[in-house]
Design an enzyme around this catalytic site. Structure first.
Site, mmCIF file in Angstrom:
data_model
loop_
_atom_site.group_PDB
_atom_site.id
_atom_site.type_symbol
_atom_site.label_atom_id
_atom_site.label_comp_id
_atom_site.label_asym_id
_atom_site.label_seq_id
_atom_site.Cartn_x
_atom_site.Cartn_y
_atom_site.Cartn_z
ATOM 1 N N VAL A 1 0.813 -1.224 0.000
ATOM 2 C CA VAL A 1 0.000 0.000 0.000
ATOM 3 C C VAL A 1 0.849 1.278 0.000
ATOM 4 O O VAL A 1 0.304 2.375 -0.111
ATOM 5 C CB VAL A 1 -1.011 0.027 1.172
ATOM 6 N N TYR B 1 2.342 4.955 16.077
ATOM 7 C CA TYR B 1 1.214 4.153 15.577
ATOM 8 C C TYR B 1 -0.105 4.852 15.898
ATOM 9 O O TYR B 1 -0.969 5.013 15.034
ATOM 10 C CB TYR B 1 1.263 2.775 16.224
ATOM 11 N N ASN C 1 -7.103 -2.594 5.492
ATOM 12 C CA ASN C 1 -6.729 -3.308 6.723
ATOM 13 C C ASN C 1 -5.226 -3.317 6.963
ATOM 14 O O ASN C 1 -4.784 -3.398 8.110
ATOM 15 C CB ASN C 1 -7.263 -4.748 6.631
HETATM 16 N N1 LIG Z 1 -4.185 -6.671 16.424
HETATM 17 C C1 LIG Z 1 -4.738 -5.662 17.084
HETATM 18 O O1 LIG Z 1 -4.853 -5.682 18.323
HETATM 19 C C2 LIG Z 1 -5.238 -4.455 16.359
HETATM 20 C C3 LIG Z 1 -5.918 -3.482 17.110
HETATM 21 C C4 LIG Z 1 -6.378 -2.346 16.459
HETATM 22 C C5 LIG Z 1 -6.212 -2.210 15.096
HETATM 23 N N2 LIG Z 1 -5.558 -3.184 14.403
HETATM 24 C C6 LIG Z 1 -5.366 -2.954 12.974
HETATM 25 O O2 LIG Z 1 -5.799 -4.072 12.236
HETATM 26 C C7 LIG Z 1 -5.065 -4.142 11.007
HETATM 27 C C8 LIG Z 1 -4.539 -5.551 10.850
HETATM 28 O O3 LIG Z 1 -3.644 -5.794 11.915
HETATM 29 P P1 LIG Z 1 -3.282 -7.260 12.439
HETATM 30 O O4 LIG Z 1 -3.469 -7.235 13.907
HETATM 31 O O5 LIG Z 1 -3.948 -8.275 11.606
HETATM 32 O O6 LIG Z 1 -1.710 -7.199 12.185
HETATM 33 P P2 LIG Z 1 -0.678 -8.220 11.536
HETATM 34 O O7 LIG Z 1 -1.041 -9.610 11.874
HETATM 35 O O8 LIG Z 1 0.647 -7.666 11.918
HETATM 36 O O9 LIG Z 1 -0.931 -8.025 9.969
HETATM 37 C C9 LIG Z 1 -0.627 -6.841 9.331
HETATM 38 C C10 LIG Z 1 -0.940 -7.004 7.867
HETATM 39 O O10 LIG Z 1 -0.667 -5.758 7.205
HETATM 40 C C11 LIG Z 1 0.191 -6.033 6.119
HETATM 41 N N3 LIG Z 1 1.028 -4.894 5.766
HETATM 42 C C12 LIG Z 1 1.930 -4.230 6.526
HETATM 43 N N4 LIG Z 1 2.522 -3.269 5.809
HETATM 44 C C13 LIG Z 1 1.994 -3.328 4.553
HETATM 45 C C14 LIG Z 1 2.196 -2.613 3.359
HETATM 46 N N5 LIG Z 1 3.087 -1.620 3.262
HETATM 47 N N6 LIG Z 1 1.444 -2.945 2.272
HETATM 48 C C15 LIG Z 1 0.552 -3.954 2.337
HETATM 49 N N7 LIG Z 1 0.338 -4.695 3.433
HETATM 50 C C16 LIG Z 1 1.045 -4.378 4.540
HETATM 51 C C17 LIG Z 1 1.010 -7.225 6.566
HETATM 52 O O11 LIG Z 1 1.632 -7.821 5.459
HETATM 53 P P3 LIG Z 1 3.080 -8.584 5.584
HETATM 54 O O12 LIG Z 1 2.769 -9.987 6.039
HETATM 55 O O13 LIG Z 1 3.630 -8.503 4.214
HETATM 56 O O14 LIG Z 1 3.880 -7.829 6.600
HETATM 57 C C18 LIG Z 1 -0.069 -8.069 7.205
HETATM 58 O O15 LIG Z 1 -0.811 -8.744 6.229
HETATM 59 C C19 LIG Z 1 -3.970 -3.082 11.104
HETATM 60 O O16 LIG Z 1 -4.343 -1.928 10.400
HETATM 61 C C20 LIG Z 1 -3.913 -2.796 12.593
HETATM 62 O O17 LIG Z 1 -3.419 -1.512 12.870
HETATM 63 C C21 LIG Z 1 -5.070 -4.304 14.997
#
Ligand SMILES: NC(=O)c1ccc[n+]([C@@H]2O[C@H](COP(=O)([O-])OP(=O)(O)OC[C@H]3O[C@@H](n4cnc5c(N)ncnc54)[C@H](OP(=O)(O)O)[C@@H]3O)[C@@H](O)[C@H]2O)c1
Length: 241
Positions: A55, A139, A77
């Site tokens: 992205v 963040y 996401n």
């Molecule tokens: N987990 C939580 O507690 C939580 C809470 C609030 C909000 N969120 C939000 O939920 C979303 C998903 O998080 P998650 O918890 O599932 O985290 P995660 O398991 O760390 O997954 C992050 C995802 O984002 C992708 N990503 C990172 N940088 C990218 C880029 N430059 N272009 C395209 N894809 C990219 C990663 O791909 P790669 O595998 O290639 O790195 C991975 O698929 C995020 O926006 C996060 O901020 C999560």
């Protein structure tokens, strides 16, 4: 907006909440799910079309948009969360590049398709958009900016028939929260709640027990009322987003 029969694009679809959103969309009968990832993805379900989509890469965003014929729901996401203490400007820039400008860039690229389908944008933000956790301030800043972007897009796109949802996600059990010894929701339950929120037309979606505990006070609060009052100005005088 029902998920059944719809075409959906999820960024960051290879793991965590993104992967769960792909699975949930398929189980609700989505017609096609575009899975945006930074590395090649193979998926057993023929309805899944992998998309090479960092992205932060303008050329990849452009190519992805050109390869998609129609789209009903865009789920922004993809995100990063790294520890920092605000001592390095680079950490702030890194988070803004993915969490704010990534969301912005992908949204702009797919907006013509979403306008055409009278579709929806779903931005996976965070409760930290409202209250930072001081171990990840860069963040939190990027998520606050992404939430504000979501609120403006909501007002600007309402007249063009595109719904814009913010997901105020709380702690979820993914790689991102590994190391935090706190209660966490499962990615599958969060994905279910996100699509429930879209199907129930909730502007702001609180998809886990922690975030759900503040949902009522947010929805009935003075800040939400102010968002609506401000948005009414756009409704009175539409502008191009
Ligand atoms: N987990 C939580 O507690 C939580 C809470 C609030 C909000 N969120 C939000 O939920 C979303 C998903 O998080 P998650 O918890 O599932 O985290 P995660 O398991 O760390 O997954 C992050 C995802 O984002 C992708 N990503 C990172 N940088 C990218 C880029 N430059 N272009 C395209 N894809 C990219 C990663 O791909 P790669 O595998 O290639 O790195 C991975 O698929 C995020 O926006 C996060 O901020 C999560």
């Amino acid at each position: 907006m029902k998920i059944e029969g719809k075409t959906i694009l999820v960024t960051g679809a290879n793991r965590g909440i993104g992967q769960a959103l792909v699975t949930e969309a398929l189980s609700r009968g989505a017609a096609r799910v575009y899975a945006g990832t930074r590395q090649a993805l193979a998926h057993p379900d023929a309805r899944v079309t992998p998309l090479n989509l960092d992205v932060t890469d303008a050329a990849q965003i452009r190519a992805a948009a050109e390869s998609v014929e129609s789209l009903d729901i865009l789920v922004n996401n993809a995100g990063i969360a790294l520890y920092d203490d605000l001592s390095e400007r680079a950490a702030l820039e890194q988070h803004l590049a993915v969490n704010l400008f990534g969301t912005y860039g992908v949204t702009q690229a797919f907006l013509p398709l979403l306008t055409g389908s009278q579709g929806a944008i779903v931005n996976n933000v965070s409760t930290m958009a409202l209250a930072p956790f001081p171990f990840t301030p860069a963040y939190a800043i990027s998520k606050a900016a992404a939430f504000n972007l979501t609120q403006s897009l909501r007002a600007l796109l309402a007249g063009r028939g595109v719904r814009v949802h913010a997901v105020l996600t709380g702690p979820t059990d993914t790689d991102m929260t590994r190391g935090f010894d706190i209660p966490k929701a499962s990615p599958a339950s969060v994905a279910r709640a996100i699509f429930d929120g879209v199907e129930n037309d909730e502007e702001d979606i609180f998809p886990d027990p922690m975030s759900a505990s503040i949902a009522d006070s947010w929805r009935n609060g003075a800040v939400k009322a102010m968002e609506r009052e401000n948005a009414a100005f756009v409704a009175a005088e539409p502008t191009a987003a």
